[in-house]
Structure formats: structure tokens, C-alpha cells
Motif scaffolding. Sequence first.
Motif, PDB file in Angstrom:
ATOM      1  N   SER B  64       0.837  -1.207   0.000  1.00 38.21           N
ATOM      2  CA  SER B  64       0.000   0.000   0.000  1.00 38.21           C
ATOM      3  C   SER B  64       0.875   1.262   0.000  1.00 38.21           C
ATOM      4  O   SER B  64       0.510   2.276  -0.598  1.00 38.21           O
ATOM      5  CB  SER B  64      -0.952  -0.012   1.192  1.00 38.21           C
ATOM      6  OG  SER B  64      -0.223   0.116   2.374  1.00 38.21           O
ATOM      7  N   LEU B  67       2.082   1.914  -3.390  1.00 37.67           N
ATOM      8  CA  LEU B  67       1.000   2.559  -4.152  1.00 37.67           C
ATOM      9  C   LEU B  67       0.971   4.060  -3.893  1.00 37.67           C
ATOM     10  O   LEU B  67       0.628   4.853  -4.765  1.00 37.67           O
ATOM     11  CB  LEU B  67      -0.357   1.960  -3.765  1.00 37.67           C
ATOM     12  CG  LEU B  67      -0.679   0.605  -4.388  1.00 37.67           C
ATOM     13  CD1 LEU B  67      -1.970   0.058  -3.809  1.00 37.67           C
ATOM     14  CD2 LEU B  67      -0.821   0.758  -5.895  1.00 37.67           C
ATOM     15  N   GLN B  68       1.331   4.423  -2.668  1.00 38.24           N
ATOM     16  CA  GLN B  68       1.385   5.848  -2.302  1.00 38.24           C
ATOM     17  C   GLN B  68       2.399   6.572  -3.208  1.00 38.24           C
ATOM     18  O   GLN B  68       2.127   7.664  -3.727  1.00 38.24           O
ATOM     19  CB  GLN B  68       1.804   5.961  -0.827  1.00 38.24           C
ATOM     20  CG  GLN B  68       2.009   7.369  -0.320  1.00 38.24           C
ATOM     21  CD  GLN B  68       0.687   8.097  -0.194  1.00 38.24           C
ATOM     22  OE1 GLN B  68      -0.206   7.639   0.496  1.00 38.24           O
ATOM     23  NE2 GLN B  68       0.568   9.216  -0.887  1.00 38.24           N
ATOM     24  N   GLU B  71       1.070   6.922  -6.687  1.00 37.66           N
ATOM     25  CA  GLU B  71       0.077   8.002  -6.745  1.00 37.66           C
ATOM     26  C   GLU B  71       0.743   9.382  -6.713  1.00 37.66           C
ATOM     27  O   GLU B  71       0.363  10.276  -7.461  1.00 37.66           O
ATOM     28  CB  GLU B  71      -0.886   7.840  -5.572  1.00 37.66           C
ATOM     29  CG  GLU B  71      -2.240   8.470  -5.844  1.00 37.66           C
ATOM     30  CD  GLU B  71      -3.210   8.093  -4.737  1.00 37.66           C
ATOM     31  OE1 GLU B  71      -3.840   7.049  -4.867  1.00 37.66           O
ATOM     32  OE2 GLU B  71      -3.295   8.842  -3.747  1.00 37.66           O
TER      33      GLU B  71
END
Lengths: 552, 120
Positions: B64, B67-68, B71
Motif C-alpha cells: 500500500s 502505491l502511495q 500516486e
Amino acid sequence: MPSNAIPAEDFLNREHELHYLKGLSALKGKALGGNVFLEGARGMGKTELLKQLHRALFREDHAVPFYYSFKTANLKGGYFARDYFTRFVRQYLSFVKKDPAIADNVAEPLQRLMPAIAALGLYGLIDCIEDFQAHVKNNDFYGQLIAAISAPVVAAQKSGKPVIVMLDDFDAAEQLFESSQGDAHGLISLFGESMQNRLCPHVMTGSAGALEAVFTDHSLLGMTERMRLGPLPEDLAAQLFRTHLATLKITCAPDVRLAFLSLLRGNPLYIRNLAKAAWKMQKKGLTEKDLVECYVFEVSEGETAFYWSSVFSRYVQNPTKRKAMVKLLMHAIENGRVQDRGRLSMVSGLGEAETAAILDAIDTSGIIRDENAVFQDFIRALYMKEIDGSKPSDVREKIESRYLSESEKEESRFELVIPMNANAELVVAKAVEQIGRNINLDDDFLNHLQLALIEVCINAIEHSGSYEKKIFLKFITRPDKLEIIVKNSGRPFSLDSLTEIPVEEKLRMGMKRGWGFKLVYSIMDSVKVERVGDRTRVILTKEINKDKEVHP
Amino acid sequence: MKSVPFSVASRLVGDAAVIYPKGYLNNLSGESLVKECGIYIGRGITKIVVNFSETDLINSIGISLLLQIIEDLKNIKGTICCTNMSKFLRDTFKMLGLIQYMVVFPVESDALKYLKSGKV
């Protein structure tokens, strides 16, 4: 309360008995029948049959049903008389008004019911109430008892409508006393008079041994027939079990044959409890192995164990005597019978007189009269817990091993307990790496296995709020299967709470978490989440095909 | 599994930052990875290569946090390239359907060539 009977359609294979009991008042009126003593092993459905009879009579109009359970009754004579009498009045009024709530509302004093009774013109009942209250006022103990016990007869005679009296666990009435236990033997015989009345058939349940002592009057014996409630046949037992499962929204695995149910010997109570255990343990896709596990939970910690414990408490209250009773029962189970009484004091650890008293209580209770595998397993579990001091998990394992097939028995097993600390999951990853190597799992799959386990541990650490802050892991390897069981205390966790959100949606919504169980599902062949006692248990399994490499 | 303590190293190659996460990529280590990338992004770097050759294990929290970074780079129209991923890592990202959000190269030099020329 008689009104909490199970739905009539789930009450299987007792139509004949129910039909006979419904017609009992007509038979007694013609002197063709009398009172019925319902016999049958514990849990066979005697109480339920009485409740069904009550419900059936309540809906019709030819006889007034009155149900009284001695199981929970206060046996101090004065209290008992008041309780018996007021319950009778409430149930009578409830029947006439066809309003079950009147019978259930035990908090409402009798005085408040008087206007309704008067309005219905139930003057016979009013006479009964006044008569009973006069005895209370005069502090006339026997007068109160007789007025209470004979109230159904008086009401039946005054109205001309028969009253069917259902006395559940009637043998407990032998313990009725005046002010201290054992001070007034034989009060149970006061029921004899009303049992002889033509308008009041009595249907009783209880221990046969105790009831024989009650029926010392030969005329009474002649008027009482025995009705034996046998076990459900295997097909109906399976049908009943499936009905309970369906009610609890539990499915069975396609190949499950429910062969294990034969152990329950068609006992509706055990069958219901087993289904409830599956529900409590959050079982889905029930397998034969699950059945064994639920059964073992039931006989060691579940409702069946609680039921038998409460039966025990009725016969022995003292903890020392209880332990002695457990030892004696275990001895009897292992040897197939109760041997020479003289030598059994060595087993019980008590004197000969005390041992004899316990053996008498065992005889009276009738608990080992039938070969009851469920009861025997309950005793085994109790013995291991209370005498050997074994942990509940060890108890369950030992009993389970009696029923698991050879292929289901564990090949080798590793256990690990980790604290809920940062990076503790790496210890698990390291352990599973070596276990995997021992059974020749390939490195790539091992990495995935580590990830799946890490995710389950993280989930427990983050969401359980466990008070003991520990995770218990068990790795079981068999030639064809690897099974990993992860247990922790704390808040329940259910797979139903997880919702599958497409990746695009997740990213669009900025939801970066929540990948854990998706990974676990992708890696393992089967993922089950269950609840055992206060613990959540996740069972991960992976089939091992020796001819092929194992891949996620 | 080598059980090396997590560390993150980096270097600047032209206008691209190359990040080397080492060890177990979880919440704590993932945070330092995000922080390291954040330093470069703050300095105007929009091309990042993450070389996973020393990453032996990852968990969903590590994923996760990765993913940060994806992004953050997307917001500044940047590019992230992942290189030297083990089969396990690649399979894991595939399982989750995340591989499509990153540009994957077998080795670091391929990623740097791509970022320089814009061609695979």
C-alpha cells in the motif's frame, strides 16, 4: 414456558405419540387410559413432546393443557405451592382467552387477573384462588400444597372440561421439603389423589428409577402406562440435522455423508446442539472432519457439556463429591460397568459410605443405563479437565483423535506462539520456511506461503484488540496437505465483512489498504475463518501434489 | 529469506533517482521508502526507479505504501519503474492486479535507458 416449543414441522417422527397423548382425556374419561409416564434417554425430546402437546391442546378446545417443569422449580414447599398454583391459573386463563402472553407473564400478580377471570365467568377458578389464599393466610403448609396440586382437578370438575397435567422432570418432586431439605419425605405422594381423577390425565417425565418409588400405590400403578420415546431413525436424524443447518444458513460440503451423526443415536437434543456448534464456530461448507470438531467442542465446552454438567449438579453439589463421581463414571466407562462397590472407594478417594451414596445417585439418575457415546465423551472431557488438569485444547485434540480417520490424523505438527509485536510475523515466516523445506515445497511457493501467513498475523495484530496479545499457530503436515491454523483472542472477524472492490475503484477512491485477505485467498486452496470460544481461528490449507510443483 | 534489517539507499543517475529498498518491506520500512522518494520528488525529480534486488519479502502494508509513491508520481505526471523483481514479487503484484500501474524492467540499466529515451 410451554410456548417456546420448536416449530411443529421441525418436530419429527413423534406424530404417533402426540396423537395418542392428545386423546388421553377422552381415553381416561372412558376408563380406557390414564396417566402416561414418558420414558427415554436424556435429550430424546420428552420435554419437547410435552411442549408440542401443550401447543396442540392450546389450539383446540377439548382439554385445558397445564405444563409444569420441576427442572427449575423451587422445591421449598411453600414457594412450590405458590408457583405451581399461579402457573396453573395463568395457563388456564391463557387457554380460555387464547392469549399465550398471559401464561408467559409471570410477573403479573394473581390479583390483577381476577377481573378477567370474573368477566369470563370462571367461578370455579375464583373458588380455587380464594381457597388457596385462605390457606396462605392461615399459614397452613399442607393446605397450600394440596390446594395447589388439586387445583387442576377442582377446575376440571367445576367446568366439566378435562385438564391435561404435564409434569416435566417429575422425579424432582421427591425432593420437596417444608423448611429444610429432607425434612418432609413423601410430599410427592400428594399428587396421587389428583392423578386418580378421571378428568385429569397426567403426563410425566423423569427418571424411571425415581418414579418407581412414587408409584407405591398399586391402583395408581395400574392407571399409569409407560410410553418410551426412542431415537430418531438415521434418515430422519440426518434430515433434522440438515433442517437445523438450513435454518442457521450453513451448507454441507457436496460429498459429506453425515455418517458421523450415527454416534448421536438419533437424539434430537444432540443433533440440535451439533448444528448450533457449527454455527457458533462459523462453519461453512461443513465436512465430516468439521462435524467431528463441532462434536468434540460440544461434549467438552458446548451446550451438551453444559446440559450434562447441570444434570450432574442436580445429583452432587459438593465439588469433592463431584470429582469422585467423575472418577467413578470414568472407571465405569473404561471397564464397561460399575464393578464391585466395595473396592470403588479406592477409585473415588472417599469413604465406602460416601462412595455408595454417589453410586446410588448414579443409579437413580439413570445416566449410565444406556450406552451413550456422547455422555461417555463428556465424562472423558470432564475427567481430563477436572482430574488431569488438561488444557481445553488438549482435551479437544485427544477426543478428536478417537474419531478422525487415519488419513485425517496428523502426520507431523509444529506449534508456535508469537507476541503481537512489530516484526513478530517474521518469526512465523522463518518457521514456515523451514517446515516447507522439510516437505520439499519449492522456494517460490514458500515465499507466497510466508506472505499469506504474514497477512493473517497482521490482520490479527491490527484488528483483534486481543487482551492476551498472542497469536497461536499450528502447522500440520500430511503427505497430501499442509494445514496452518492461526488463532487469537479478541474481536470476532468474519470473511463476510470483506467486500471485493476492483483495483481501479480502490485506487480511484484512495483506498490503499485491504489487500491482505485477497492475497491469502489467491495463495491458499482453502481459507476458513471460525470462532472457537473467545478465539478467532483461521485455517489455511494447501493441497500438495507430489507429482507437480505447488503454485499459488 | 535472509532476514536482513530493512534499509533504503538511493542515488541520482542523470534526472532519475534510483532507490534500493533492502530487506522486509512492511509498514515501517515502507514509510522510509515513501520518505526517500518524497525527498527526490521535493527536489523536482519525476523519474524514479525502484530496484528490488535486495527486497526479500513484502507485506500488504508495504504494497500500500508503494502505491502511495505511484500516486504521488502520478500527481506530478512522473514515472515509476520497478526493476530486479523476484518472481515472487512479480506474481504478488499480478495477483492484486497492480502490475499494470508500474513499468517493469528486468534490470536497472534497462529502466534508466527507457527513462532517458522514452522507449522500451
